[in-house]
Design a protein around this motif. Structure first.
Motif, PDB file in Angstrom:
ATOM      1  N   LEU A 122       0.922  -1.244  -0.156  1.00 34.78           N
ATOM      2  CA  LEU A 122       0.400   0.052   0.073  1.00 34.78           C
ATOM      3  C   LEU A 122       0.644   1.163   0.313  1.00 34.78           C
ATOM      4  N   LEU A 123       0.664   1.910  -0.872  1.00 35.23           N
ATOM      5  CA  LEU A 123       1.812   2.993  -1.275  1.00 35.23           C
ATOM      6  C   LEU A 123       0.374   4.533  -0.993  1.00 35.23           C
ATOM      7  N   PRO A 124       1.155   5.295   0.525  1.00 36.57           N
ATOM      8  CA  PRO A 124       0.380   6.011   0.667  1.00 36.57           C
ATOM      9  C   PRO A 124      -0.069   7.600   0.021  1.00 36.57           C
ATOM     10  N   ASP A 125       1.287   7.737  -0.266  1.00 35.35           N
ATOM     11  CA  ASP A 125       1.047   9.151  -1.688  1.00 35.35           C
ATOM     12  C   ASP A 125       2.214   8.468  -2.603  1.00 35.35           C
ATOM     13  N   SER A 126       2.362   9.676  -3.585  1.00 33.88           N
ATOM     14  CA  SER A 126       3.380   9.879  -4.865  1.00 33.88           C
ATOM     15  C   SER A 126       4.467   9.731  -3.885  1.00 33.88           C
ATOM     16  N   ALA A 173       5.798   7.842  -1.851  1.00 35.11           N
ATOM     17  CA  ALA A 173       6.294   6.528  -1.361  1.00 35.11           C
ATOM     18  C   ALA A 173       5.836   5.565  -3.081  1.00 35.11           C
ATOM     19  N   THR A 174       5.587   6.543  -4.092  1.00 38.44           N
ATOM     20  CA  THR A 174       5.168   4.587  -5.232  1.00 38.44           C
ATOM     21  C   THR A 174       6.917   5.398  -6.144  1.00 38.44           C
ATOM     22  N   VAL A 175       7.351   6.378  -5.947  1.00 43.01           N
ATOM     23  CA  VAL A 175       8.718   6.777  -6.606  1.00 43.01           C
ATOM     24  C   VAL A 175       9.681   6.061  -5.978  1.00 43.01           C
ATOM     25  N   LEU A 208      -6.268   5.864 -15.987  1.00 41.16           N
ATOM     26  CA  LEU A 208      -5.072   6.899 -15.799  1.00 41.16           C
ATOM     27  C   LEU A 208      -5.047   7.378 -14.482  1.00 41.16           C
ATOM     28  N   GLY A 209      -3.731   7.603 -14.632  1.00 39.97           N
ATOM     29  CA  GLY A 209      -3.408   8.600 -13.197  1.00 39.97           C
ATOM     30  C   GLY A 209      -3.015   7.827 -12.025  1.00 39.97           C
ATOM     31  N   ALA A 210      -2.902   6.389 -12.689  1.00 40.60           N
ATOM     32  CA  ALA A 210      -3.030   5.597 -11.338  1.00 40.60           C
ATOM     33  C   ALA A 210      -1.795   5.145 -10.569  1.00 40.60           C
ATOM     34  N   GLY A 211      -0.821   5.444 -11.404  1.00 40.85           N
ATOM     35  CA  GLY A 211       1.137   6.187 -10.846  1.00 40.85           C
ATOM     36  C   GLY A 211       1.763   5.037 -11.882  1.00 40.85           C
ATOM     37  N   LYS A 212       1.356   4.124 -12.310  1.00 43.63           N
ATOM     38  CA  LYS A 212       2.445   4.143 -14.032  1.00 43.63           C
ATOM     39  C   LYS A 212       3.787   4.875 -14.377  1.00 43.63           C
ATOM     40  N   THR A 213       3.568   5.906 -14.316  1.00 43.62           N
ATOM     41  CA  THR A 213       5.139   6.750 -14.526  1.00 43.62           C
ATOM     42  C   THR A 213       4.989   7.749 -13.579  1.00 43.62           C
ATOM     43  N   THR A 214       4.649   7.498 -12.061  1.00 43.22           N
ATOM     44  CA  THR A 214       5.229   7.657 -11.070  1.00 43.22           C
ATOM     45  C   THR A 214       6.319   6.665 -11.333  1.00 43.22           C
ATOM     46  N   PHE A 215       5.280   5.459 -10.914  1.00 41.93           N
ATOM     47  CA  PHE A 215       6.315   4.546 -10.241  1.00 41.93           C
ATOM     48  C   PHE A 215       7.944   4.133 -11.244  1.00 41.93           C
ATOM     49  N   ILE A 270       6.702  -0.992 -19.465  1.00 41.56           N
ATOM     50  CA  ILE A 270       5.943  -0.668 -20.510  1.00 41.56           C
ATOM     51  C   ILE A 270       4.140  -0.334 -19.536  1.00 41.56           C
ATOM     52  N   GLU A 271       4.166   1.004 -20.088  1.00 33.94           N
ATOM     53  CA  GLU A 271       3.106   0.910 -19.871  1.00 33.94           C
ATOM     54  C   GLU A 271       1.156   1.352 -21.030  1.00 33.94           C
ATOM     55  N   TRP A 272       0.315   0.200 -20.609  1.00 37.64           N
ATOM     56  CA  TRP A 272      -0.407   0.155 -21.290  1.00 37.64           C
ATOM     57  C   TRP A 272      -0.176  -0.844 -22.363  1.00 37.64           C
ATOM     58  N   GLY A 276      -8.741   5.679  -2.733  1.00 40.16           N
ATOM     59  CA  GLY A 276      -8.759   6.879  -1.725  1.00 40.16           C
ATOM     60  C   GLY A 276      -7.463   7.218  -2.546  1.00 40.16           C
ATOM     61  N   GLU A 277      -6.535   8.262  -1.791  1.00 44.09           N
ATOM     62  CA  GLU A 277      -5.612   9.197  -1.888  1.00 44.09           C
ATOM     63  C   GLU A 277      -4.387   7.977  -1.628  1.00 44.09           C
ATOM     64  N   ALA A 278      -4.812   6.365  -1.862  1.00 46.15           N
ATOM     65  CA  ALA A 278      -3.282   5.727  -1.804  1.00 46.15           C
ATOM     66  C   ALA A 278      -3.267   5.087  -2.858  1.00 46.15           C
ATOM     67  N   ARG A 279      -2.439   3.921  -3.501  1.00 42.66           N
ATOM     68  CA  ARG A 279      -2.292   2.861  -4.616  1.00 42.66           C
ATOM     69  C   ARG A 279      -1.954   2.045  -4.133  1.00 42.66           C
ATOM     70  N   GLN A 280      -2.802   0.283  -4.002  1.00 45.44           N
ATOM     71  CA  GLN A 280      -2.147  -1.088  -2.995  1.00 45.44           C
ATOM     72  C   GLN A 280      -1.925  -1.219  -4.917  1.00 45.44           C
TER      73      GLN A 280
HETATM   74  P1  ADP Z   1      -0.828   6.822 -15.196  1.00 46.27           P
HETATM   75  O1  ADP Z   1       1.259   7.282 -15.726  1.00 46.27           O
HETATM   76  O2  ADP Z   1      -0.736   5.931 -14.081  1.00 46.27           O
HETATM   77  O3  ADP Z   1      -1.192   7.257 -15.680  1.00 46.27           O
HETATM   78  P2  ADP Z   1       0.650   9.062 -13.447  1.00 46.27           P
HETATM   79  O4  ADP Z   1       1.691   8.328 -12.807  1.00 46.27           O
HETATM   80  O5  ADP Z   1       0.915   9.677 -14.722  1.00 46.27           O
HETATM   81  O6  ADP Z   1      -0.421   7.978 -13.496  1.00 46.27           O
HETATM   82  O7  ADP Z   1      -0.387  10.146 -12.389  1.00 46.27           O
HETATM   83  C1  ADP Z   1      -0.197   9.806 -10.573  1.00 46.27           C
HETATM   84  C2  ADP Z   1      -0.833  10.546 -10.373  1.00 46.27           C
HETATM   85  O8  ADP Z   1      -1.617  10.426  -8.950  1.00 46.27           O
HETATM   86  C3  ADP Z   1       0.033  11.596 -10.068  1.00 46.27           C
HETATM   87  O9  ADP Z   1      -0.784  12.394  -9.885  1.00 46.27           O
HETATM   88  C4  ADP Z   1       0.289  11.990  -9.110  1.00 46.27           C
HETATM   89  O10 ADP Z   1       1.022  12.601  -7.962  1.00 46.27           O
HETATM   90  C5  ADP Z   1      -0.793  11.541  -8.055  1.00 46.27           C
HETATM   91  N1  ADP Z   1      -0.723  10.626  -6.653  1.00 46.27           N
HETATM   92  C6  ADP Z   1      -1.638  10.431  -5.927  1.00 46.27           C
HETATM   93  N2  ADP Z   1      -1.258   9.652  -5.247  1.00 46.27           N
HETATM   94  C7  ADP Z   1      -0.453   9.037  -5.451  1.00 46.27           C
HETATM   95  C8  ADP Z   1       0.506   7.580  -5.438  1.00 46.27           C
HETATM   96  N3  ADP Z   1      -0.138   6.596  -4.322  1.00 46.27           N
HETATM   97  N4  ADP Z   1       1.549   6.920  -6.122  1.00 46.27           N
HETATM   98  C9  ADP Z   1       1.133   7.410  -7.039  1.00 46.27           C
HETATM   99  N5  ADP Z   1       0.863   8.661  -7.164  1.00 46.27           N
HETATM  100  C10 ADP Z   1      -0.239   9.783  -6.653  1.00 46.27           C
END
Ligand code: ADP
Ligand code: MG
Length: 153
Positions: free
Chosen positions: A7-11, A13-15, A37-44, A107-109, A130-134
């Motif tokens: 469980l990753l509470p914020d971005s 944590a995902t980085v 979209l926006g789930a955090g694939k690019t952030t990871f 590889i996203e998508w 919620g704000e977090a990501r599983q």
């Molecule tokens: P994707 O590539 O899956 O479309 P992004 O990584 O581009 O998603 O975007 C994720 C968005 O969600 C960012 O704006 C990021 O700040 C926000 N966010 C909020 N909580 C998290 C979290 N726990 N992990 C990753 N991103 C998060």
């Protein structure tokens, strides 16, 4: 183990999680990234690329389809295939050369590239909580299992 959950509470944590995974990818890997979209694939992916030693910006390959990063021992290719019209386009992009054994492909998508991508060693799925990501990481073969083992130790 074939599957790990976090469980990753914020971005941040995902980085950080992506950075933790990086040292386990020295022998190369093909990683499929799933999630809305926006789930955090690019952030990871940003965490992984930075963890492998890239100090600059990691921009989303939304329009370019792929961004590449060269390190001394390996190259990293970060794909976002959301806008790929036809999987066959991957052939024309010459991606076959990208999938050398010790390179890392994020590889996203991957669904959009079906038939023109190598098999995944690992899949990473991100889901809103919620704000977090599983995050669920699944090993698809022995190389994937070795990566998960290295991550845990
Ligand atoms: P994707 O590539 O899956 O479309 P992004 O990584 O581009 O998603 O975007 C994720 C968005 O969600 C960012 O704006 C990021 O700040 C926000 N966010 C909020 N909580 C998290 C979290 N726990 N992990 C990753 N991103 C998060
Ligand atoms: Mg993305």
């Amino acid at each position: 183990t074939k599957q790990l959950n976090f469980l990753l509470p914020d971005s941040d944590a995902t980085v950080a999680f992506g950075k933790c995974l990086a040292p386990a990818l020295k022998q190369g890997a093909v990683i499929y990234l799933y999630g809305d979209l926006g789930a955090g694939k690019t952030t990871f992916s940003r965490g992984v690329v930075q963890g492998l030693g890239h100090n600059g910006n990691v921009k989303s390959p939304t329009y370019t389809l792929v961004e590449s990063y060269q390190f001394s021992e390996q190259s990293v290719f970060h794909f976002d295939l959301y806008r790929l019209a036809d999987p066959e386009e991957l052939e024309f992009m010459g991606v076959r050369d990208y999938f050398a054994d010790n390179n890392v492909s994020l590889i996203e998508w991957p669904q959009r590239g079906e038939g023109f991508l190598p098999e995944a060693d690992l899949t990473v799925s991100l889901a809103y909580e919620g704000e977090a990501r599983q995050l669920t990481m699944t090993a698809k073969n022995v190389r994937g299992i070795a990566i998960l083992a290295a991550l845990k130790s």
